[in-house]
Write a protein that holds these residues in place. Structure first.
Motif, PDB file in Angstrom:
ATOM      1  N   THR A 198       0.868  -1.037  -0.052  1.00  0.00           N
ATOM      2  CA  THR A 198      -0.092   0.015   0.003  1.00  0.00           C
ATOM      3  C   THR A 198       0.777   1.126  -0.039  1.00  0.00           C
ATOM      4  OG1 THR A 198      -0.269   0.295   2.352  1.00  0.00           O
ATOM      5  CG2 THR A 198      -1.552  -1.334   1.404  1.00  0.00           C
ATOM      6  N   PHE A 199       0.407   2.286  -0.108  1.00  0.00           N
ATOM      7  CA  PHE A 199       1.126   3.766  -0.175  1.00  0.00           C
ATOM      8  C   PHE A 199       1.558   3.991   1.261  1.00  0.00           C
ATOM      9  CE2 PHE A 199      -0.656   5.777  -4.297  1.00  0.00           C
ATOM     10  CZ  PHE A 199      -0.152   4.933  -5.106  1.00  0.00           C
ATOM     11  N   ALA A 200       2.248   4.973   1.448  1.00  0.00           N
ATOM     12  CA  ALA A 200       2.697   5.309   2.715  1.00  0.00           C
ATOM     13  C   ALA A 200       1.621   5.652   3.978  1.00  0.00           C
ATOM     14  CB  ALA A 200       3.809   6.342   2.735  1.00  0.00           C
ATOM     15  N   GLN A 201       0.888   6.166   3.332  1.00  0.00           N
ATOM     16  CA  GLN A 201      -0.341   6.976   3.996  1.00  0.00           C
ATOM     17  C   GLN A 201      -1.506   5.735   4.414  1.00  0.00           C
ATOM     18  OE1 GLN A 201       0.511   7.865   0.950  1.00  0.00           O
ATOM     19  NE2 GLN A 201       1.057   9.892   1.013  1.00  0.00           N
ATOM     20  N   THR A 244       4.238   1.691   2.242  1.00  0.00           N
ATOM     21  CA  THR A 244       5.708   1.640   1.338  1.00  0.00           C
ATOM     22  C   THR A 244       5.698   2.956   0.503  1.00  0.00           C
ATOM     23  OG1 THR A 244       5.460  -0.779   1.265  1.00  0.00           O
ATOM     24  CG2 THR A 244       6.854   0.475  -0.253  1.00  0.00           C
ATOM     25  N   PRO A 245       6.839   3.818   0.830  1.00  0.00           N
ATOM     26  CA  PRO A 245       6.777   4.878   0.091  1.00  0.00           C
ATOM     27  C   PRO A 245       6.821   4.591  -1.394  1.00  0.00           C
ATOM     28  CG  PRO A 245       8.528   5.183   1.773  1.00  0.00           C
ATOM     29  CD  PRO A 245       7.874   3.671   1.761  1.00  0.00           C
ATOM     30  N   HIS A 246       6.663   5.555  -2.635  1.00  0.00           N
ATOM     31  CA  HIS A 246       6.293   5.494  -3.648  1.00  0.00           C
ATOM     32  C   HIS A 246       7.742   4.847  -4.377  1.00  0.00           C
ATOM     33  CE1 HIS A 246       2.837   8.252  -3.793  1.00  0.00           C
ATOM     34  NE2 HIS A 246       2.416   7.130  -3.289  1.00  0.00           N
ATOM     35  N   PRO A 270      -8.096  10.471   0.136  1.00  0.00           N
ATOM     36  CA  PRO A 270      -9.072  11.137  -1.126  1.00  0.00           C
ATOM     37  C   PRO A 270      -8.755  10.671  -2.248  1.00  0.00           C
ATOM     38  CG  PRO A 270      -7.442  12.768  -0.115  1.00  0.00           C
ATOM     39  CD  PRO A 270      -7.089  11.504   0.697  1.00  0.00           C
ATOM     40  N   PRO A 271      -9.699  10.471  -3.350  1.00  0.00           N
ATOM     41  CA  PRO A 271      -9.754  10.024  -4.709  1.00  0.00           C
ATOM     42  C   PRO A 271      -8.364  10.823  -5.249  1.00  0.00           C
ATOM     43  CG  PRO A 271     -11.917  10.330  -4.132  1.00  0.00           C
ATOM     44  CD  PRO A 271     -11.125  10.783  -2.876  1.00  0.00           C
ATOM     45  N   THR A 272      -8.263  12.034  -5.143  1.00  0.00           N
ATOM     46  CA  THR A 272      -7.314  13.012  -5.802  1.00  0.00           C
ATOM     47  C   THR A 272      -5.975  12.399  -5.491  1.00  0.00           C
ATOM     48  OG1 THR A 272      -7.572  14.607  -4.007  1.00  0.00           O
ATOM     49  CG2 THR A 272      -8.852  14.999  -6.015  1.00  0.00           C
ATOM     50  N   GLN A 273      -5.857  12.020  -4.015  1.00  0.00           N
ATOM     51  CA  GLN A 273      -4.216  11.617  -3.612  1.00  0.00           C
ATOM     52  C   GLN A 273      -4.231  10.315  -4.350  1.00  0.00           C
ATOM     53  OE1 GLN A 273      -3.874  12.321   0.570  1.00  0.00           O
ATOM     54  NE2 GLN A 273      -1.930  11.355   0.612  1.00  0.00           N
TER      55      GLN A 273
END
Length: 337
Positions: free
Chosen positions: A218-221, A249-251, A275-278
């Motif tokens: 997953t993304f870091a957030q 995990t960071p990009h 949020p979808p934009t992120q």
């Protein structure tokens, strides 16, 4: 009674309830319940008499979802005036004292048994009530026992699709409506995670040189990893070689890990927190950092909420979308060979 949309409102654009569910991460049942209980949202009706929601209401629903994830109860925030809602959002974003002082620190409600059974009826799965009862009773032993028995009787794949997936929705709905506390949701997640990990470990290892090689993270957030584990279970059953990095995990590290693992597919899971934009921006970034021959899959509630496609990314809106996506990937690889 919901009124038909005025011409100016139609011109401004309106979302059907299915699109609002994808965009906000709030279920249709929750939207209807809030409408009845709190008087918001206030959808109009299209020509066919179906609920439709203006963009400004969808934006407010996203704010409410964010506050609920921060620990606020729907009854505290859904009916807030726009100015008060915006002030609370800013307090949560800054982590200031208002965020803590207005948070929902409450004693457990008494209507436990009836409440969780009501949730099972809402999602149309009376069979889920015993699992929800175990969570409400703080009985992890009983919950693990029921999950293990379901695994043995249904098999891993059917258990994931027919038991765990609807149970996730029921638990999430119970939490949004204030019937479960955060710690009870965590109890559920830990129990399911333990049972699934044991089951995945028992799946015969894929043959050497098998494909595809799938990197899961997953993304870091994003802290929620249960959806990732459910996908790993279905992939393992189909002979895929899986490497899970867990969550957050960071990009740049995703790209480095994909190269080191010689991944064919990078599979990312989104719970609906971001949020979808992120989500969209992160997918664009990861896609750009990976070689074109590595496929990118995005799944989970947060990915399903994307209203626009991301070039080079395959969105799996449901777990059931994975098998045909995998079959297509293998067919294309054979065609290239």
């Amino acid at each position: 009674m919901n009124e038909p949309l005025r011409p100016d409102e139609e011109a401004a654009g309106a979302y059907p309830i299915s699109a609002v569910e994808r965009e906000t991460g709030l279920s249709k049942d929750t939207l209807r319940m809030w409408e009845r209980r709190y008087g918001f949202p206030t959808p109009g009706r299209d020509a066919q008499g179906e609920r439709v929601y203006l963009a400004e209401q969808v934006a407010r629903l996203r704010q409410l979802r964010r506050l609920i994830h921060a620990g606020h109860r729907p009854g505290q925030v859904v009916a807030l005036a726009p100015q008060a809602l915006e002030a609370l959002i800013q307090a949560v974003s800054s982590g200031g004292p208002d965020a803590a002082s207005t948070g929902p620190v409450r004693a457990r409600k008494a209507r436990r048994g009836a409440g969780v059974r009501e949730q099972a009826q809402i999602v149309g799965q009376e069979m889920l009530a015993p699992y929800l009862d175990c969570i409400a009773a703080h009985d992890p032993v009983g919950l693990r026992d029921r999950l293990t028995r379901a695994m043995l009787s249904l098999g891993l794949e059917r258990c994931v699709l027919e038991c765990v997936a609807p149970l996730n929705r029921a638990v999430g709905l119970a939490w949004v409506e204030g019937r479960f506390e955060v710690f009870e949701e965590h109890l559920y997640t830990e129990c399911v995670t333990g049972v699934l990990r044991s089951a995945v470990a028992g799946v015969p290892a894929a043959r050497a040189g098998g494909t595809p090689r799938v990197l899961l993270t997953t993304f870091a957030q994003e802290q929620h990893g249960l959806g990732l584990l459910m996908l790993e279970a279905l992939l393992a059953l189909r002979g895929c070689i899986c490497l899970s990095l867990g969550t957050q995990t960071p990009h740049a590290d995703i790209a480095r890990a994909a190269e080191a693992f010689r991944a064919d597919i990078v599979a990312l899971s989104f719970s609906g927190v971001l949020p979808p934009t992120q989500v969209r921006a992160g997918l664009h970034e990861v896609r750009a950092q990976l070689p074109i021959q590595i496929a990118v899959w995005a799944g989970g509630q947060g990915a399903a909420g994307l209203m626009e496609a991301v070039a080079g990314v395959k969105v799996l809106r449901e777990l059931e979308d994975m098998p045909p996506a995998l079959a297509l990937w293998r067919a294309q690889r054979e065609g290239q060979g």
